[in-house]
Design a protein around this motif. Structure first.
Motif, PDB file in Angstrom:
ATOM      1  N   ALA A 120       0.833  -1.204   0.000  1.00 16.30           N
ATOM      2  CA  ALA A 120       0.000   0.000   0.000  1.00 16.30           C
ATOM      3  C   ALA A 120       0.868   1.255   0.000  1.00 16.30           C
ATOM      4  O   ALA A 120       0.538   2.256  -0.649  1.00 16.30           O
ATOM      5  CB  ALA A 120      -0.935  -0.004   1.210  1.00 16.30           C
ATOM      6  N   ASN A 121       1.981   1.210   0.713  1.00 20.98           N
ATOM      7  CA  ASN A 121       2.901   2.346   0.711  1.00 20.98           C
ATOM      8  C   ASN A 121       3.497   2.564  -0.673  1.00 20.98           C
ATOM      9  O   ASN A 121       3.635   3.703  -1.141  1.00 20.98           O
ATOM     10  CB  ASN A 121       4.036   2.105   1.707  1.00 20.98           C
ATOM     11  N   GLU A 122       3.880   1.474  -1.308  1.00 19.45           N
ATOM     12  CA  GLU A 122       4.468   1.584  -2.647  1.00 19.45           C
ATOM     13  C   GLU A 122       3.462   2.138  -3.640  1.00 19.45           C
ATOM     14  O   GLU A 122       3.820   2.912  -4.548  1.00 19.45           O
ATOM     15  CB  GLU A 122       4.985   0.214  -3.085  1.00 19.45           C
ATOM     16  N   LEU A 123       2.193   1.760  -3.474  1.00 22.69           N
ATOM     17  CA  LEU A 123       1.140   2.273  -4.339  1.00 22.69           C
ATOM     18  C   LEU A 123       0.989   3.784  -4.165  1.00 22.69           C
ATOM     19  O   LEU A 123       0.925   4.534  -5.148  1.00 22.69           O
ATOM     20  CB  LEU A 123      -0.170   1.568  -4.005  1.00 22.69           C
ATOM     21  N   VAL A 124       0.930   4.235  -2.926  1.00 18.62           N
ATOM     22  CA  VAL A 124       0.821   5.669  -2.656  1.00 18.62           C
ATOM     23  C   VAL A 124       2.017   6.417  -3.247  1.00 18.62           C
ATOM     24  O   VAL A 124       1.857   7.443  -3.922  1.00 18.62           O
ATOM     25  CB  VAL A 124       0.718   5.930  -1.145  1.00 18.62           C
ATOM     26  N   SER A 125       3.204   5.896  -3.015  1.00 20.58           N
ATOM     27  CA  SER A 125       4.409   6.555  -3.509  1.00 20.58           C
ATOM     28  C   SER A 125       4.413   6.663  -5.027  1.00 20.58           C
ATOM     29  O   SER A 125       4.782   7.698  -5.594  1.00 20.58           O
ATOM     30  CB  SER A 125       5.653   5.797  -3.047  1.00 20.58           C
ATOM     31  N   ARG A 126       3.993   5.587  -5.693  1.00 19.60           N
ATOM     32  CA  ARG A 126       4.005   5.600  -7.155  1.00 19.60           C
ATOM     33  C   ARG A 126       3.024   6.625  -7.703  1.00 19.60           C
ATOM     34  O   ARG A 126       3.369   7.402  -8.605  1.00 19.60           O
ATOM     35  CB  ARG A 126       3.663   4.203  -7.688  1.00 19.60           C
ATOM     36  N   TYR A 127       1.802   6.636  -7.172  1.00 17.54           N
ATOM     37  CA  TYR A 127       0.812   7.580  -7.690  1.00 17.54           C
ATOM     38  C   TYR A 127       1.194   9.027  -7.387  1.00 17.54           C
ATOM     39  O   TYR A 127       0.999   9.914  -8.214  1.00 17.54           O
ATOM     40  CB  TYR A 127      -0.566   7.265  -7.120  1.00 17.54           C
ATOM     41  N   VAL A 128       1.736   9.271  -6.217  1.00 23.30           N
ATOM     42  CA  VAL A 128       2.141  10.631  -5.863  1.00 23.30           C
ATOM     43  C   VAL A 128       3.249  11.111  -6.790  1.00 23.30           C
ATOM     44  O   VAL A 128       3.229  12.249  -7.284  1.00 23.30           O
ATOM     45  CB  VAL A 128       2.581  10.690  -4.388  1.00 23.30           C
ATOM     46  N   SER A 129       4.210  10.248  -7.052  1.00 20.18           N
ATOM     47  CA  SER A 129       5.311  10.630  -7.943  1.00 20.18           C
ATOM     48  C   SER A 129       4.820  10.859  -9.368  1.00 20.18           C
ATOM     49  O   SER A 129       5.166  11.856 -10.009  1.00 20.18           O
ATOM     50  CB  SER A 129       6.390   9.543  -7.917  1.00 20.18           C
ATOM     51  N   GLU A 130       4.003   9.929  -9.876  1.00 15.12           N
ATOM     52  CA  GLU A 130       3.522  10.068 -11.245  1.00 15.12           C
ATOM     53  C   GLU A 130       2.647  11.309 -11.420  1.00 15.12           C
ATOM     54  O   GLU A 130       2.706  11.986 -12.450  1.00 15.12           O
ATOM     55  CB  GLU A 130       2.748   8.817 -11.653  1.00 15.12           C
ATOM     56  N   ALA A 131       1.826  11.613 -10.425  1.00 17.87           N
ATOM     57  CA  ALA A 131       0.903  12.739 -10.535  1.00 17.87           C
ATOM     58  C   ALA A 131       1.604  14.086 -10.423  1.00 17.87           C
ATOM     59  O   ALA A 131       1.028  15.111 -10.783  1.00 17.87           O
ATOM     60  CB  ALA A 131      -0.175  12.637  -9.467  1.00 17.87           C
ATOM     61  N   THR A 132       2.830  14.080  -9.920  1.00 17.39           N
ATOM     62  CA  THR A 132       3.571  15.342  -9.784  1.00 17.39           C
ATOM     63  C   THR A 132       4.815  15.365 -10.668  1.00 17.39           C
ATOM     64  O   THR A 132       5.710  16.171 -10.457  1.00 17.39           O
ATOM     65  CB  THR A 132       3.988  15.563  -8.315  1.00 17.39           C
ATOM     66  N   ASP A 133       4.833  14.488 -11.669  1.00 20.61           N
ATOM     67  CA  ASP A 133       5.992  14.416 -12.574  1.00 20.61           C
ATOM     68  C   ASP A 133       7.306  14.237 -11.819  1.00 20.61           C
ATOM     69  O   ASP A 133       8.334  14.828 -12.160  1.00 20.61           O
ATOM     70  CB  ASP A 133       6.062  15.657 -13.469  1.00 20.61           C
ATOM     71  N   GLY A 134       7.253  13.421 -10.768  1.00 18.90           N
ATOM     72  CA  GLY A 134       8.463  13.104 -10.021  1.00 18.90           C
ATOM     73  C   GLY A 134       8.941  14.191  -9.085  1.00 18.90           C
ATOM     74  O   GLY A 134      10.066  14.102  -8.561  1.00 18.90           O
ATOM     75  N   ARG A 135       8.110  15.177  -8.812  1.00 21.18           N
ATOM     76  CA  ARG A 135       8.539  16.279  -7.945  1.00 21.18           C
ATOM     77  C   ARG A 135       8.220  16.025  -6.473  1.00 21.18           C
ATOM     78  O   ARG A 135       8.789  16.661  -5.592  1.00 21.18           O
ATOM     79  CB  ARG A 135       7.922  17.595  -8.419  1.00 21.18           C
ATOM     80  N   PHE A 136       7.283  15.133  -6.199  1.00 17.97           N
ATOM     81  CA  PHE A 136       6.963  14.744  -4.822  1.00 17.97           C
ATOM     82  C   PHE A 136       7.241  13.248  -4.723  1.00 17.97           C
ATOM     83  O   PHE A 136       6.521  12.418  -5.281  1.00 17.97           O
ATOM     84  CB  PHE A 136       5.503  15.066  -4.519  1.00 17.97           C
ATOM     85  N   VAL A 137       8.298  12.899  -4.020  1.00 13.78           N
ATOM     86  CA  VAL A 137       8.774  11.517  -3.944  1.00 13.78           C
ATOM     87  C   VAL A 137       8.737  11.048  -2.494  1.00 13.78           C
ATOM     88  O   VAL A 137       9.202  11.756  -1.592  1.00 13.78           O
ATOM     89  CB  VAL A 137      10.206  11.393  -4.500  1.00 13.78           C
ATOM     90  N   ILE A 138       8.169   9.854  -2.279  1.00 13.90           N
ATOM     91  CA  ILE A 138       8.124   9.239  -0.954  1.00 13.90           C
ATOM     92  C   ILE A 138       8.914   7.936  -1.008  1.00 13.90           C
ATOM     93  O   ILE A 138       8.588   7.046  -1.791  1.00 13.90           O
ATOM     94  CB  ILE A 138       6.673   8.956  -0.514  1.00 13.90           C
ATOM     95  N   GLN A 139       9.939   7.833  -0.197  1.00 13.78           N
ATOM     96  CA  GLN A 139      10.767   6.633  -0.138  1.00 13.78           C
ATOM     97  C   GLN A 139      10.296   5.767   1.028  1.00 13.78           C
ATOM     98  O   GLN A 139      10.105   6.263   2.139  1.00 13.78           O
ATOM     99  CB  GLN A 139      12.240   7.012   0.051  1.00 13.78           C
ATOM    100  N   ASN A 140      10.115   4.469   0.770  1.00 18.19           N
ATOM    101  CA  ASN A 140       9.545   3.564   1.758  1.00 18.19           C
ATOM    102  C   ASN A 140      10.613   2.725   2.447  1.00 18.19           C
ATOM    103  O   ASN A 140      11.522   2.189   1.799  1.00 18.19           O
ATOM    104  CB  ASN A 140       8.537   2.632   1.088  1.00 18.19           C
ATOM    105  N   PHE A 141      10.450   2.573   3.776  1.00 13.97           N
ATOM    106  CA  PHE A 141      11.365   1.770   4.576  1.00 13.97           C
ATOM    107  C   PHE A 141      10.567   0.804   5.438  1.00 13.97           C
ATOM    108  O   PHE A 141       9.564   1.185   6.053  1.00 13.97           O
ATOM    109  CB  PHE A 141      12.228   2.667   5.472  1.00 13.97           C
ATOM    110  N   ALA A 142      10.990  -0.441   5.481  1.00  9.30           N
ATOM    111  CA  ALA A 142      10.313  -1.456   6.281  1.00  9.30           C
ATOM    112  C   ALA A 142      10.681  -1.314   7.749  1.00  9.30           C
ATOM    113  O   ALA A 142      11.604  -0.572   8.116  1.00  9.30           O
ATOM    114  CB  ALA A 142      10.689  -2.844   5.768  1.00  9.30           C
ATOM    115  N   ALA A 143       9.973  -2.026   8.590  1.00  4.72           N
ATOM    116  CA  ALA A 143      10.261  -2.022  10.020  1.00  4.72           C
ATOM    117  C   ALA A 143      11.706  -2.416  10.260  1.00  4.72           C
ATOM    118  O   ALA A 143      12.203  -3.385   9.678  1.00  4.72           O
ATOM    119  CB  ALA A 143       9.324  -2.986  10.738  1.00  4.72           C
TER     120      ALA A 143
END
Length: 370
Positions: free
Chosen positions: A51-74
């Motif tokens: 679910a985190n990866e999904l959010v990150s992908r859509y956020v990046s694609e919708a902002t042309d890569g200007r808003f990037v979220i990097q995911n880290f596991a526990a």
């Protein structure tokens, strides 16, 4: 599936008169933002972590890569049960974590994830979006410098894996049970010894005999974690997890710094991830349950005496906590009023339909489900 164009529309980034997206304006005024997200689960739990990866992908694609979220596991930045603290103190911008892990801070946190004998998954969404839950959550989390969102839902959960059968309340005496949130306090009142253990460490504790039983989510994830190998009795229902929200909490200061368009893109992506998680569990749990039974899982319903006693102790606990924590008392009262009113419809519409269909699909029953 939602794509970048639909997310941009949801964010209010409009098209030009010719129908082309206003990319030059977005590129000109949108800042470069880099956030980090930590979660309470390992990467192997692919539905929740995904679910985190999904959010990150859509956020990046919708902002042309200007808003990037990097995911880290526990464990990659902080231990799983410290995820919320990391977002609160600014170590990371976002934490994905069920808020009932933090009842030690304040029992009110549980109201926004799951409480014993609380809401099912659909009711959680209804309460949050249209029953006043969102406003209550915003006010409460602001005290901790956080903003929260429902980032997914597991649906109804199982009651867990036990080394031995549970026939009566006496069988709970001294039983070391991995269970989190307020349910652990209820189990303690019934004689068990609750243990809060991060997901990645549960199997090891069960295998070594450090605990006698554990609960996690349901068949799909439980199969991945291998519990059937060391504790064959698989109980239901998980009366403490009728529809658990997997919360996303954001550092409030960082959230307020975001442009309005980024906030809207983020909320739209999270909304899709919230629905997608529940859909995945609903789609994958049946086959996983069949595989677990084939591997030796013995399905058992909790004894009615156990359920009745748990309900009584839960209400007693709520009264005590409400007297000590005004936020908890007020918010829980609002949640339970919504639950009771919503079940007026469920007992007429939803439950009779589901019961009818279950009784007419006998071929779907499992061999040892008694």
């Amino acid at each position: 599936m939602m794509n970048r164009r639909s997310l941009l529309r949801a964010a209010g980034i409009t098209a030009t008169g010719t129908g082309a997206l206003a990319a030059p304006a977005l590129a000109q005024y949108a800042p470069q933002v880099r956030w980090r997200l930590t979660t309470s689960v390992p990467r192997s739990l692919d539905i929740i972590f995904g679910a985190n990866e999904l959010v990150s992908r859509y956020v990046s694609e919708a902002t042309d890569g200007r808003f990037v979220i990097q995911n880290f596991a526990a464990g990659e930045i902080v231990p799983g049960l410290q995820a919320l603290d990391a977002a609160e103190n600014g170590t990371v911008e976002i934490a994905q974590t069920p808020l009932y892990y933090y009842v030690g801070k304040d029992p009110t946190f549980a109201c926004f994830a799951a409480v014993p004998f609380g809401l099912n998954a659909r009711q959680q969404n209804a309460w949050y979006w249209h029953g006043g839950g969102r406003e209550l959550q915003e006010s409460f989390l602001a005290k901790y410098g956080l903003v929260g969102f429902p980032g997914g839902n597991t649906g109804g959960q199982m009651g867990g894996w036990f080394r031995r059968e549970i026939h009566a309340l006496d069988d709970l005496k001294g039983l070391k049970f991995r269970i989190g949130g307020l349910a652990g306090e209820v189990m303690a009142r019934l004689g068990a010894v609750p243990q809060q253990i991060a997901p990645a460490d549960i199997y090891s504790a069960l295998d070594k005999g450090t605990i006698d039983a554990c609960e996690w989510i349901g068949p799909y994830d439980d199969e991945k974690l291998g519990f059937v190998k060391v504790a064959p009795y698989y109980y239901y229902p998980g009366w403490w997890d009728g529809g658990t929200v997997v919360n996303l909490v954001v550092n409030r200061g960082k959230w307020l710094e975001l442009p309005a368009s980024y906030k809207a893109v983020f909320e739209a992506a999270v909304g899709f991830a919230n629905a997608d998680m529940l859909a995945k569990y609903d789609a994958r749990n049946p086959a996983a349950l069949r595989r677990l039974v084939a591997a030796g899982a013995v399905l058992r319903p909790f004894p009615r005496s156990f359920i009745d006693a748990a309900f009584t102790e839960t209400n007693a606990l709520y009264a005590e906590l409400g007297a000590r924590h005004p936020d908890f008392g007020d918010i829980l009262d609002a949640l339970l009023r919504f639950r009771d009113e919503d079940y007026l419809w469920w007992q007429v519409g939803e439950y009779p339909y589901d019961t009818m269909m279950i009784t007419h699909t006998h071929g779907s029953r499992l061999r040892n489900d008694k």
